[in-house]
Every structure is written in structure tokens, then in C-alpha cells.
Motif scaffolding. Structure first.
Motif, PDB file in Angstrom:
ATOM      1  N   TYR A 107      -8.667 -10.029   2.279  1.00  0.00           N
ATOM      2  CA  TYR A 107      -9.535  -8.893   2.590  1.00  0.00           C
ATOM      3  C   TYR A 107     -10.365  -9.195   3.843  1.00  0.00           C
ATOM      4  O   TYR A 107     -10.638 -10.365   4.139  1.00  0.00           O
ATOM      5  CB  TYR A 107     -10.517  -8.629   1.452  1.00  0.00           C
ATOM      6  N   PRO A 108     -10.810  -8.147   4.552  1.00  0.00           N
ATOM      7  CA  PRO A 108     -11.840  -8.373   5.570  1.00  0.00           C
ATOM      8  C   PRO A 108     -13.113  -8.862   4.891  1.00  0.00           C
ATOM      9  O   PRO A 108     -13.430  -8.433   3.776  1.00  0.00           O
ATOM     10  CB  PRO A 108     -12.040  -6.988   6.191  1.00  0.00           C
ATOM     11  N   THR A 109     -13.837  -9.744   5.553  1.00  0.00           N
ATOM     12  CA  THR A 109     -15.061 -10.281   4.959  1.00  0.00           C
ATOM     13  C   THR A 109     -16.038  -9.173   4.616  1.00  0.00           C
ATOM     14  O   THR A 109     -16.714  -9.230   3.584  1.00  0.00           O
ATOM     15  CB  THR A 109     -15.720 -11.283   5.931  1.00  0.00           C
ATOM     16  N   ALA A 110     -16.087  -8.133   5.454  1.00  0.00           N
ATOM     17  CA  ALA A 110     -17.001  -7.017   5.201  1.00  0.00           C
ATOM     18  C   ALA A 110     -16.493  -6.088   4.104  1.00  0.00           C
ATOM     19  O   ALA A 110     -17.240  -5.196   3.671  1.00  0.00           O
ATOM     20  CB  ALA A 110     -17.220  -6.219   6.482  1.00  0.00           C
ATOM     21  N   MET A 111     -15.237  -6.272   3.643  1.00  0.00           N
ATOM     22  CA  MET A 111     -14.636  -5.445   2.591  1.00  0.00           C
ATOM     23  C   MET A 111     -14.614  -3.960   2.962  1.00  0.00           C
ATOM     24  O   MET A 111     -14.699  -3.089   2.099  1.00  0.00           O
ATOM     25  CB  MET A 111     -15.392  -5.642   1.264  1.00  0.00           C
ATOM     26  N   ARG A 112     -14.471  -3.670   4.227  1.00  0.00           N
ATOM     27  CA  ARG A 112     -14.419  -2.273   4.676  1.00  0.00           C
ATOM     28  C   ARG A 112     -13.333  -2.109   5.731  1.00  0.00           C
ATOM     29  O   ARG A 112     -13.058  -3.030   6.495  1.00  0.00           O
ATOM     30  CB  ARG A 112     -15.770  -1.827   5.245  1.00  0.00           C
ATOM     31  N   SER A 113     -12.743  -0.927   5.771  1.00  0.00           N
ATOM     32  CA  SER A 113     -11.674  -0.651   6.734  1.00  0.00           C
ATOM     33  C   SER A 113     -12.182   0.030   8.000  1.00  0.00           C
ATOM     34  O   SER A 113     -11.555  -0.094   9.054  1.00  0.00           O
ATOM     35  CB  SER A 113     -10.594   0.218   6.091  1.00  0.00           C
ATOM     36  N   ALA A 114     -13.291   0.755   7.915  1.00  0.00           N
ATOM     37  CA  ALA A 114     -13.760   1.548   9.056  1.00  0.00           C
ATOM     38  C   ALA A 114     -14.040   0.700  10.301  1.00  0.00           C
ATOM     39  O   ALA A 114     -13.613   1.079  11.405  1.00  0.00           O
ATOM     40  CB  ALA A 114     -14.984   2.361   8.668  1.00  0.00           C
ATOM     41  N   PRO A 115     -14.749  -0.453  10.197  1.00  0.00           N
ATOM     42  CA  PRO A 115     -14.996  -1.246  11.410  1.00  0.00           C
ATOM     43  C   PRO A 115     -13.705  -1.724  12.066  1.00  0.00           C
ATOM     44  O   PRO A 115     -13.585  -1.719  13.299  1.00  0.00           O
ATOM     45  CB  PRO A 115     -15.834  -2.426  10.894  1.00  0.00           C
ATOM     46  N   LEU A 116     -12.730  -2.128  11.258  1.00  0.00           N
ATOM     47  CA  LEU A 116     -11.470  -2.596  11.810  1.00  0.00           C
ATOM     48  C   LEU A 116     -10.747  -1.448  12.509  1.00  0.00           C
ATOM     49  O   LEU A 116     -10.237  -1.613  13.628  1.00  0.00           O
ATOM     50  CB  LEU A 116     -10.605  -3.189  10.694  1.00  0.00           C
ATOM     51  N   LEU A 117     -10.679  -0.294  11.875  1.00  0.00           N
ATOM     52  CA  LEU A 117      -9.992   0.852  12.476  1.00  0.00           C
ATOM     53  C   LEU A 117     -10.665   1.271  13.779  1.00  0.00           C
ATOM     54  O   LEU A 117      -9.983   1.574  14.769  1.00  0.00           O
ATOM     55  CB  LEU A 117      -9.960   2.023  11.488  1.00  0.00           C
ATOM     56  N   ARG A 118     -11.979   1.280  13.783  1.00  0.00           N
ATOM     57  CA  ARG A 118     -12.708   1.675  14.995  1.00  0.00           C
ATOM     58  C   ARG A 118     -12.385   0.736  16.160  1.00  0.00           C
ATOM     59  O   ARG A 118     -12.105   1.186  17.282  1.00  0.00           O
ATOM     60  CB  ARG A 118     -14.203   1.680  14.703  1.00  0.00           C
ATOM     61  N   ARG A 119     -12.382  -0.564  15.914  1.00  0.00           N
ATOM     62  CA  ARG A 119     -12.072  -1.522  16.978  1.00  0.00           C
ATOM     63  C   ARG A 119     -10.607  -1.437  17.398  1.00  0.00           C
ATOM     64  O   ARG A 119     -10.274  -1.642  18.573  1.00  0.00           O
ATOM     65  CB  ARG A 119     -12.416  -2.935  16.513  1.00  0.00           C
ATOM     66  N   TRP A 120      -9.761  -1.134  16.439  1.00  0.00           N
ATOM     67  CA  TRP A 120      -8.341  -0.998  16.724  1.00  0.00           C
ATOM     68  C   TRP A 120      -8.086   0.177  17.674  1.00  0.00           C
ATOM     69  O   TRP A 120      -7.360   0.041  18.665  1.00  0.00           O
ATOM     70  CB  TRP A 120      -7.598  -0.802  15.410  1.00  0.00           C
ATOM     71  N   VAL A 121      -8.696   1.307  17.386  1.00  0.00           N
ATOM     72  CA  VAL A 121      -8.527   2.487  18.248  1.00  0.00           C
ATOM     73  C   VAL A 121      -9.087   2.214  19.645  1.00  0.00           C
ATOM     74  O   VAL A 121      -8.498   2.623  20.660  1.00  0.00           O
ATOM     75  CB  VAL A 121      -9.191   3.719  17.604  1.00  0.00           C
ATOM     76  N   GLN A 122     -10.197   1.510  19.706  1.00  0.00           N
ATOM     77  CA  GLN A 122     -10.758   1.154  21.016  1.00  0.00           C
ATOM     78  C   GLN A 122      -9.769   0.308  21.813  1.00  0.00           C
ATOM     79  O   GLN A 122      -9.595   0.496  23.026  1.00  0.00           O
ATOM     80  CB  GLN A 122     -12.078   0.399  20.831  1.00  0.00           C
ATOM     81  N   ARG A 123      -9.112  -0.638  21.130  1.00  0.00           N
ATOM     82  CA  ARG A 123      -8.120  -1.465  21.821  1.00  0.00           C
ATOM     83  C   ARG A 123      -6.965  -0.605  22.312  1.00  0.00           C
ATOM     84  O   ARG A 123      -6.496  -0.774  23.460  1.00  0.00           O
ATOM     85  CB  ARG A 123      -7.598  -2.552  20.896  1.00  0.00           C
ATOM     86  N   LEU A 124      -6.493   0.307  21.503  1.00  0.00           N
ATOM     87  CA  LEU A 124      -5.380   1.161  21.905  1.00  0.00           C
ATOM     88  C   LEU A 124      -5.737   1.993  23.130  1.00  0.00           C
ATOM     89  O   LEU A 124      -4.933   2.139  24.062  1.00  0.00           O
ATOM     90  CB  LEU A 124      -4.967   2.067  20.742  1.00  0.00           C
ATOM     91  N   ARG A 125      -6.940   2.530  23.128  1.00  0.00           N
ATOM     92  CA  ARG A 125      -7.375   3.315  24.301  1.00  0.00           C
ATOM     93  C   ARG A 125      -7.442   2.440  25.546  1.00  0.00           C
ATOM     94  O   ARG A 125      -7.071   2.871  26.645  1.00  0.00           O
ATOM     95  CB  ARG A 125      -8.723   3.971  24.016  1.00  0.00           C
ATOM     96  N   SER A 126      -7.897   1.199  25.376  1.00  0.00           N
ATOM     97  CA  SER A 126      -7.983   0.299  26.529  1.00  0.00           C
ATOM     98  C   SER A 126      -6.602  -0.067  27.060  1.00  0.00           C
ATOM     99  O   SER A 126      -6.450  -0.400  28.243  1.00  0.00           O
ATOM    100  CB  SER A 126      -8.753  -0.970  26.150  1.00  0.00           C
ATOM    101  N   LEU A 127      -5.588   0.018  26.208  1.00  0.00           N
ATOM    102  CA  LEU A 127      -4.214  -0.244  26.621  1.00  0.00           C
ATOM    103  C   LEU A 127      -3.553   0.990  27.230  1.00  0.00           C
ATOM    104  O   LEU A 127      -2.386   0.933  27.648  1.00  0.00           O
ATOM    105  CB  LEU A 127      -3.378  -0.735  25.426  1.00  0.00           C
ATOM    106  N   GLY A 128      -4.288   2.105  27.247  1.00  0.00           N
ATOM    107  CA  GLY A 128      -3.761   3.328  27.844  1.00  0.00           C
ATOM    108  C   GLY A 128      -3.067   4.265  26.882  1.00  0.00           C
ATOM    109  O   GLY A 128      -2.466   5.263  27.307  1.00  0.00           O
ATOM    110  N   VAL A 129      -3.122   3.997  25.579  1.00  0.00           N
ATOM    111  CA  VAL A 129      -2.489   4.886  24.600  1.00  0.00           C
ATOM    112  C   VAL A 129      -3.236   6.214  24.549  1.00  0.00           C
ATOM    113  O   VAL A 129      -4.460   6.247  24.443  1.00  0.00           O
ATOM    114  CB  VAL A 129      -2.464   4.241  23.195  1.00  0.00           C
ATOM    115  N   ARG A 130      -2.490   7.300  24.644  1.00  0.00           N
ATOM    116  CA  ARG A 130      -3.068   8.638  24.511  1.00  0.00           C
ATOM    117  C   ARG A 130      -2.901   9.124  23.080  1.00  0.00           C
ATOM    118  O   ARG A 130      -1.933   8.767  22.396  1.00  0.00           O
ATOM    119  CB  ARG A 130      -2.381   9.610  25.474  1.00  0.00           C
ATOM    120  N   PHE A 131      -3.830   9.951  22.619  1.00  0.00           N
ATOM    121  CA  PHE A 131      -3.787  10.468  21.255  1.00  0.00           C
ATOM    122  C   PHE A 131      -3.693  11.996  21.290  1.00  0.00           C
ATOM    123  O   PHE A 131      -4.491  12.655  21.982  1.00  0.00           O
ATOM    124  CB  PHE A 131      -5.033  10.047  20.472  1.00  0.00           C
TER     125      PHE A 131
END
Length: 418
Positions: A107-131
């Protein structure tokens, strides 16, 4: 022509990971999803702490993946190419630390999915992924290229990318966008599928009405459940309609093959038949009542046994070999004939989907160059405990890298002098 070359349809873990893998390889990516935002099912999974994967030796880990025939060896190789340690390292790269519980579940230490998803989307945007949100796949045409038709709030639009990855999920939790409506779309396009069925779900079992107040909502812990030749240690939860629980989830694929589906429960898996029988020899009153104390049976097990035929045998005897044998046999082999599964909409995941024989080892459709598939829409299943997300991440990673490699080969072929 769009300014991207790879379309990914589906914003769950498999689609997001495919987008990340392809974009990191230099491919321009646009991700389409029917919902207003990505990762809806990922967020729902996080309500239980987000069980990302499981810390377990790979041979045992990969043995938990099945389908209704025999899962191809390349699927296991795919899991091994992006194993649990790789998934944990990926989370760490996003600044999300993980830990393994005593069960091995990670599990994530924080036991939450929202922080991970938020950082993940930020990484995708930085890679140029369009949504492209609120784009629901409506049709798939495969003549002279890949033609994706979407329904949007502004009307129907069509895109023709150079390559596409379908990561549309299964048929469970439709409120998150994973509703299985893509099955008819792919069938019309000539893609072979297995019907979607509920997996990791509850099973219906008729309880006597007078028994429900005593057992509903109660757990059955440290039991062994069996179906056909398979048996597992675990827990069950008694519900109004029947049973839920991890032990049942692990047996789901086997139960679906049984007609009728028969579940056996060993309430005392760590004691032998002879050991239990010996403990009952000191019974001095009602055998069933004494068994509760002597064998340390909880109230739920006692209630279930009380409703069984053995309860009618020699209840006023101090000890009788016939009644004791019958009681111990019920404790060690309590049988329940199940009616069937709960609806797929209530299931945690689904079985069935795109047949593996339609795909090559890059997860590309053999008959459709440039079209790939990943995630739960493929014909595989696994129990809860980290296997589901691991399968989605691994297949998404593989499909993203494969699509990028295919596009690069196509580009290289076009640039070669004739």
C-alpha cells in the motif's frame, strides 16, 4: 491531421501507464476517456487503502492469473517484465512511498490513491500527453487505418491516429466508466471476445429467514473454503443474499465451472477430524452446545451448524459416536450449494474480454497493425490482493512500449530511400 500519433482510449491504470510509457519513448499521445476526469476506478480502489501489488515470489505471484482456458505463457512473462518491485519503484519515483503489510499486500504509506493519481497526471502532462475527456467510444472502423468515433458533449467526432491502444476496462463498477459497452463495438469490428462475467464478487446462497438475524454481516475467519479440486485459507463474510470475501474470490473461476456451484467450508482447518472428535468426548450435556465451548466455535458457526441436519441428532446425549461423527464431519466439510454470482455491476472486477489468440506478444491485434489492447479488457482474471492493479500496470507498460516501438519502425520504414 492531429499533432499526435498515438490514441489511447481509456483513462484507468492500464491506459495511463500506456500513455506514460509511450510518451517517455518520444511518442505524441492523446488519451480519451468517457468520464470528466481520469482514474475514477483507481480512486474507488483507493477507498480501501489502494492495494497496489503484493510482495511475493514471482512464481507464486504469477500463478494467481487465470482465464477460462489456459493463460498464455507470454502473459506471465509480461508480469515478470514489470514485477511488483518495479511498480513500487514507479510509485517511489512519483514521491509516493509504499509498505508491505504482514499479508504481503503493498500500500502507499498514506493509504490514499488521490495524491498518487494527482502526481501521475502531472507527470503525464509534463511528458506532453493530451487529455480528451467526455469522449465516449461509439464506433471502431478498421478499413484503411484505425478510425475511432467518439460521442462528445459537442457531438460526434472521429479521429484517425497512426496507432491506438484500447484500455477500456472490464464490466464492473459502471459508475466509474468501466461499463463494458465496448464489447458490442469490438464485436461489430470483428474482434473475437469472451463474454464478460463477474469476478471477485459475491455469490448467492439462500439462508433460512430465521437464521439471518444471527449471521448477517458476520465474518467467518481462519477457515478453509473449497470448490472442486481447489481449496484456500482465508475469510468469508455472511451477507443477506449469501457470501462475500477473499476466500470466495480466489475460488470464483473454479465455482463458475461447477454445475451446480458447490462450496465446502472447513471451519477448523488447523485441527484434524480425530482431534476434534477427541475433544468432544468430554461433552456432558447437549452435544452441539458443548461443542461451541470445547471446540471454540463462534456464534456464527454455531448458528450455521444449528440449522444443519446434524443439530437434530442426539442433542440430549452426553456423547454418542454417531452424533459426534456427524457433527465433526459438518464442521470439517460444511457444504453450501450456491445459486450463482451477484450482478457484474456489483463485482470488483470482471473475467472475459479480448481473446489472447487475437493478439501477438506485443499486445497488438494480429489482424489490425497498429491497434493494441491492455488492462482488464483482456481475457484474464486474478483475485484481489494486488494482482489486479499489477496486471493492469504491467500490460499498460508493455502496450505503451510496444506501440512506441511499432510507430518508430513505421517511421523508419517511411524514411528509407526507395
Amino acid at each position: 491531421m492531429p499533432d499526435w500519433t498515438l490514441a489511447i482510449v481509456g483513462g484507468g491504470p492500464a491506459g495511463l501507464r500506456a500513455a506514460e510509457s509511450a510518451a517517455a519513448a518520444g511518442v505524441s499521445v492523446c488519451l480519451f476517456d468517457s468520464m470528466p476526469s481520469v482514474g475514477r476506478k483507481f480512486l474507488v480502489a483507493g477507498k480501501g487503502g489502494l492495494n497496489l501489488t503484493k510482495s511475493q515470489a514471482l512464481p507464486e505471484f504469477t500463478s494467481h492469473y487465470t482465464n477460462r482456458t489456459s493463460l498464455p505463457a507470454f502473459w506471465r512473462r509480461l508480469i515478470e517484465s514489470f514485477p511488483p518491485d518495479a511498480l513500487r519503484a514507479w510509485a517511489h519515483s512519483l514521491g509516493v512511498e509504499t509498505f508491505a503489510a504482514s499479508t504481503g499486500r503493498v500500500y502507499p504509506t498514506a493509504m490514499r490513491s488521490a495524491p498518487l493519481l494527482r502526481r501521475w497526471v502531472q507527470r503525464l502532462r509534463s511528458l506532453g500527453v493530451r487529455f480528451a475527456m467526455r469522449h465516449r467510444l461509439r464506433a471502431l472502423r478498421l478499413e484503411r487505418g484505425i478510425h475511432l468515433q467518439f460521442h462528445t458533449p459537442s457531438g460526434t467526432v472521429e479521429h484517425t491516429p497512426e496507432a491506438a491502444i484500447l484500455a477500456l476496462g472490464g464490466g464492473s463498477w459502471p459508475q466509474t466508466g468501466s461499463d463494458g459497452t465496448w464489447c458490442s463495438i469490438l464485436s461489430e469490428a470483428g474482434i473475437p471476445l469472451e463474454p464478460l462475467l463477474p469476478a471477485n464478487c459475491g455469490w448467492e446462497c439462500p439462508w433460512p429467514e430465521e437464521l439471518l438475524p444471527l449471521i448477517e454481516g458476520q465474518p467467518l475467519k481462519a477457515i478453509r473454503a473449497g470448490a472442486g479440486p481447489c481449496s484456500v485459507l482465508g475469510e468469508l463474510l455472511v451477507t443477506r443474499y449469501g457470501l462475500e470475501g477473499g476466500a470466495l474470490y480466489q475460488l470464483g473461476a473454479t465455482l463458475r465451472k461447477l454445475h451446480p456451484p458447490l462450496l465446502t467450508i472447513d471451519f477448523k482447518p488447523h485441527s484434524t477430524h480425530a482431534q476434534l472428535l477427541d475433544k468432544l468426548r468430554s461433552a456432558r450435556k447437549n452435544l452441539l452446545s458443548e461443542a461451541r465451548r470445547l471446540l471454540r466455535l463462534n456464534s456464527t458457526i454455531h448458528a450455521l451448524l444449528s440449522s444443519a441436519p446434524v443439530a437434530e441428532l442426539h442433542q440430549d446425549a452426553r456423547f454418542h459416536s454417531t452424533s459426534a461423527e456427524s457433527l465433526v464431519s459438518r464442521i470439517k466439510d460444511f457444504r453450501l450449494q450456491l445459486r450463482g454470482t451477484r450482478p457484474i455491476e456489483e463485482a470488483i472486477s470482471s473475467a472475459g474480454g479480448v481473446r489472447f489468440e487475437a493478439l501477438d506478444e506485443s499486445l497488438m491485434f494480429r489482424e489490425v497493425p497498429g491497434l493494441f489492447a491492455a488492462g482488464e479488457m483482456l481475457d484474464w482474471e486474478a483475485p484481489t490482493g494486488g494482482y489486479l492493479l499489477q496486471g493492469c500496470f504491467a500490460s499498460g507498460t508493455h502496450a505503451g512500449k510496444s506501440a512506441a516501438a511499432w510507430l518508430q519502425r513505421q517511421a523508419a520504414g517511411r524514411s528509407e530511400p526507395s
